[in-house]
Design an enzyme around this catalytic site. Structure first.
Site, PDB file in Angstrom:
ATOM      1  N   LYS A 111       0.782  -1.180  -0.131  1.00  0.00           N
ATOM      2  CA  LYS A 111      -0.037   0.096   0.056  1.00  0.00           C
ATOM      3  C   LYS A 111       0.910   1.171   0.064  1.00  0.00           C
ATOM      4  CE  LYS A 111      -3.899  -2.085   0.435  1.00  0.00           C
ATOM      5  NZ  LYS A 111      -4.632  -2.456  -0.561  1.00  0.00           N
ATOM      6  N   LYS A 194      -3.346 -12.382  -8.628  1.00  0.00           N
ATOM      7  CA  LYS A 194      -4.462 -13.145  -8.208  1.00  0.00           C
ATOM      8  C   LYS A 194      -5.780 -12.479  -8.836  1.00  0.00           C
ATOM      9  CE  LYS A 194      -5.370 -10.551  -3.958  1.00  0.00           C
ATOM     10  NZ  LYS A 194      -6.159 -10.500  -2.919  1.00  0.00           N
ATOM     11  N   LYS A 197     -10.454  -7.206  -6.306  1.00  0.00           N
ATOM     12  CA  LYS A 197     -11.370  -6.161  -6.871  1.00  0.00           C
ATOM     13  C   LYS A 197     -10.503  -4.924  -7.140  1.00  0.00           C
ATOM     14  CE  LYS A 197     -13.437  -6.681  -2.858  1.00  0.00           C
ATOM     15  NZ  LYS A 197     -14.093  -7.568  -2.177  1.00  0.00           N
TER      16      LYS A 197
HETATM   17  P1  ADP Z   1      -9.791  -8.228  -2.703  1.00  0.00           P
HETATM   18  O1  ADP Z   1      -8.642  -8.687  -2.746  1.00  0.00           O
HETATM   19  O2  ADP Z   1     -10.748  -8.436  -3.911  1.00  0.00           O
HETATM   20  O3  ADP Z   1     -10.049  -6.858  -2.351  1.00  0.00           O
HETATM   21  P2  ADP Z   1     -10.693  -9.136  -0.240  1.00  0.00           P
HETATM   22  O4  ADP Z   1      -9.201  -8.637   0.274  1.00  0.00           O
HETATM   23  O5  ADP Z   1     -11.679  -8.446   0.409  1.00  0.00           O
HETATM   24  O6  ADP Z   1     -10.483  -9.371  -1.809  1.00  0.00           O
HETATM   25  O7  ADP Z   1     -10.678 -10.840   0.315  1.00  0.00           O
HETATM   26  C1  ADP Z   1     -11.791 -11.207   0.813  1.00  0.00           C
HETATM   27  C2  ADP Z   1     -11.479 -12.655   1.278  1.00  0.00           C
HETATM   28  O8  ADP Z   1     -11.492 -13.234  -0.027  1.00  0.00           O
HETATM   29  C3  ADP Z   1     -10.378 -13.155   1.875  1.00  0.00           C
HETATM   30  O9  ADP Z   1     -10.425 -14.464   2.483  1.00  0.00           O
HETATM   31  C4  ADP Z   1      -9.431 -13.471   0.740  1.00  0.00           C
HETATM   32  O10 ADP Z   1      -8.196 -14.543   1.237  1.00  0.00           O
HETATM   33  C5  ADP Z   1     -10.116 -14.125  -0.369  1.00  0.00           C
HETATM   34  N1  ADP Z   1      -9.581 -13.756  -1.657  1.00  0.00           N
HETATM   35  C6  ADP Z   1      -9.700 -12.629  -2.338  1.00  0.00           C
HETATM   36  N2  ADP Z   1      -9.129 -12.746  -3.501  1.00  0.00           N
HETATM   37  C7  ADP Z   1      -8.515 -14.145  -3.776  1.00  0.00           C
HETATM   38  C8  ADP Z   1      -8.299 -14.965  -4.623  1.00  0.00           C
HETATM   39  N3  ADP Z   1      -7.823 -14.567  -5.921  1.00  0.00           N
HETATM   40  N4  ADP Z   1      -8.106 -16.410  -4.370  1.00  0.00           N
HETATM   41  C9  ADP Z   1      -8.372 -16.817  -3.204  1.00  0.00           C
HETATM   42  N5  ADP Z   1      -8.845 -16.099  -2.207  1.00  0.00           N
HETATM   43  C10 ADP Z   1      -9.068 -14.893  -2.349  1.00  0.00           C
END
Ligand code: ADP
Ligand code: TRP
Length: 327
Positions: A111, A194, A197
């Protein structure tokens, strides 16, 4: 019964990464454990969202949790900011969290690199708030994707440190947990990394068929294998990984054999992948629409969830105050 706690930040809709990384485990775990699932709206403030976006995203995630199959009769579903006890534990944990170790957390460093003009204290202490969420309920298991491992290590460290400082055996170390043996990482469609969002490469559970097809057809590929059985470059491997996650094993094997025989046509593979993703999402999508339309029900679910979460949180905070030396 063992306790399970997990949360997701309300910063948009749930995508396939959230589902296969976390929510799928939630759904499976609610039958075997005492589960608390929450919407991490305090955590979402690190990015300064607009009030109306917080309200909308919180309702959306609630409807999406339900649409994915989390059953409020089995698991408590609550909004983090409805359980104020977490703030107090967050403060206590912060008193024992050191600047150096917080600065070394990879997601914090990222970040700092990505948004140098908004390196706020909330970002720095993100792991202590997450630890408060978990330790508050003395969770045994925390279902999260692979990307949360370092935050989980911090939660265990803070638990151990609290016990050591106050010479108690109070907090137990929470375990990262994935229902299907190992944590999955759902790849994005842009060739590397990965699905996420903020990465702008996500397929959302609420995407309609045309949107899914468009996103999948746009996925990065190459000009095809140049020798039999060669190792797949990352963008291609990502497509196969997605197929492994959503498609039937026969479908995966069919295209994998075609790749190995150098007969693969990425267009055909993508069409199949888009169709399989749509088959997976369609019933969830319909339920999202139905739950989203019923605000009264959503409010009731959140209220009951918060009551249950507050009960266990209140007990912990009273015990912690006593250990620390407060009345
Ligand atoms: P983002 O990365 O899209 O902002 P979050 O950080 O809000 O998503 O993640 C919410 C949950 O989803 C967490 O438990 C995270 O480990 C899981 N998660 C998010 N993206 C992935 C991914 N590409 N593969 C596996 N788990 C994920
Ligand atoms: N940090 C998690 C994420 O970005 C969300 C989260 C906040 C969480 N508090 C938690 C997850 C407690 C599990 C347990 O996905």
């Amino acid at each position: 019964m063992q306790k399970v706690v997990s949360g997701i930040r309300p910063t948009g809709n749930l995508h396939l990464g959230n589902y296969f990384g976390a929510v799928k485990s939630f759904v499976q775990m609610q039958n075997e454990y005492d589960c608390l699932f929450f919407i991490a709206d305090w955590h979402s403030l690190t990015t300064h969202p607009k009030p109306e976006n917080i309200r909308r995203s919180t309702r959306t995630i609630l409807a999406e949790y339900l649409a994915c199959g989390i059953d409020p009769d089995k698991a408590a579903i609550y909004v983090q900011s409805d359980v104020k006890q977490v703030l107090e534990l967050y403060l206590y944990l912060n008193m024992n969290a050191y600047l150096g170790e917080l600065e070394r957390v990879t997601s914090f460093k990222e970040k700092v690199r990505k948004q140098p003009d908004n390196v706020n204290a909330g970002l720095l202490t993100y792991p202590s708030l997450m630890a408060a969420d978990i330790l508050m309920h003395k969770a045994d298991k925390v279902p999260v994707g692979k990307d949360q491992e370092q935050n989980m290590e911090m939660a265990r460290l803070f638990a151990r440190r609290f016990n050591r400082i106050y010479e108690v055996e109070y907090f137990k170390e929470p375990e990262s947990f994935h229902f299907n043996q190992k944590a999955v990482k759902v790849p994005g469609l842009d060739g590397s990394g990965k699905m996420g969002k903020s990465e702008g490469n996500a397929i959302y559970l609420c995407d309609d068929e045309a949107t899914i097809r468009k996103k999948v057809m746009r996925a990065v590929t190459d000009s095809g294998p140049t020798e039999p059985n060669q190792q797949k470059p990352e963008p291609i491997q990502n497509l196969f990984t997605l197929m492994e996650i959503v498609s039937a094993p026969d479908t995966y094997n069919f295209f994998n054999d075609q790749y190995n025989n150098m007969a693969i046509r990425y267009g055909d593979m993508k069409k199949q992948l888009a169709a399989d993703i749509n088959d997976f999402c369609a019933p969830i999508r319909e339920r999202i629409l139905a739950y989203s339309a019923d605000e009264e029900y959503l409010a009731k679910v959140a209220r009951l969830g918060a009551e249950k979460a507050a009960e266990s949180a209140q007990k912990t905070i009273e015990e912690v105050r006593h250990i620390i030396g407060f009345r």
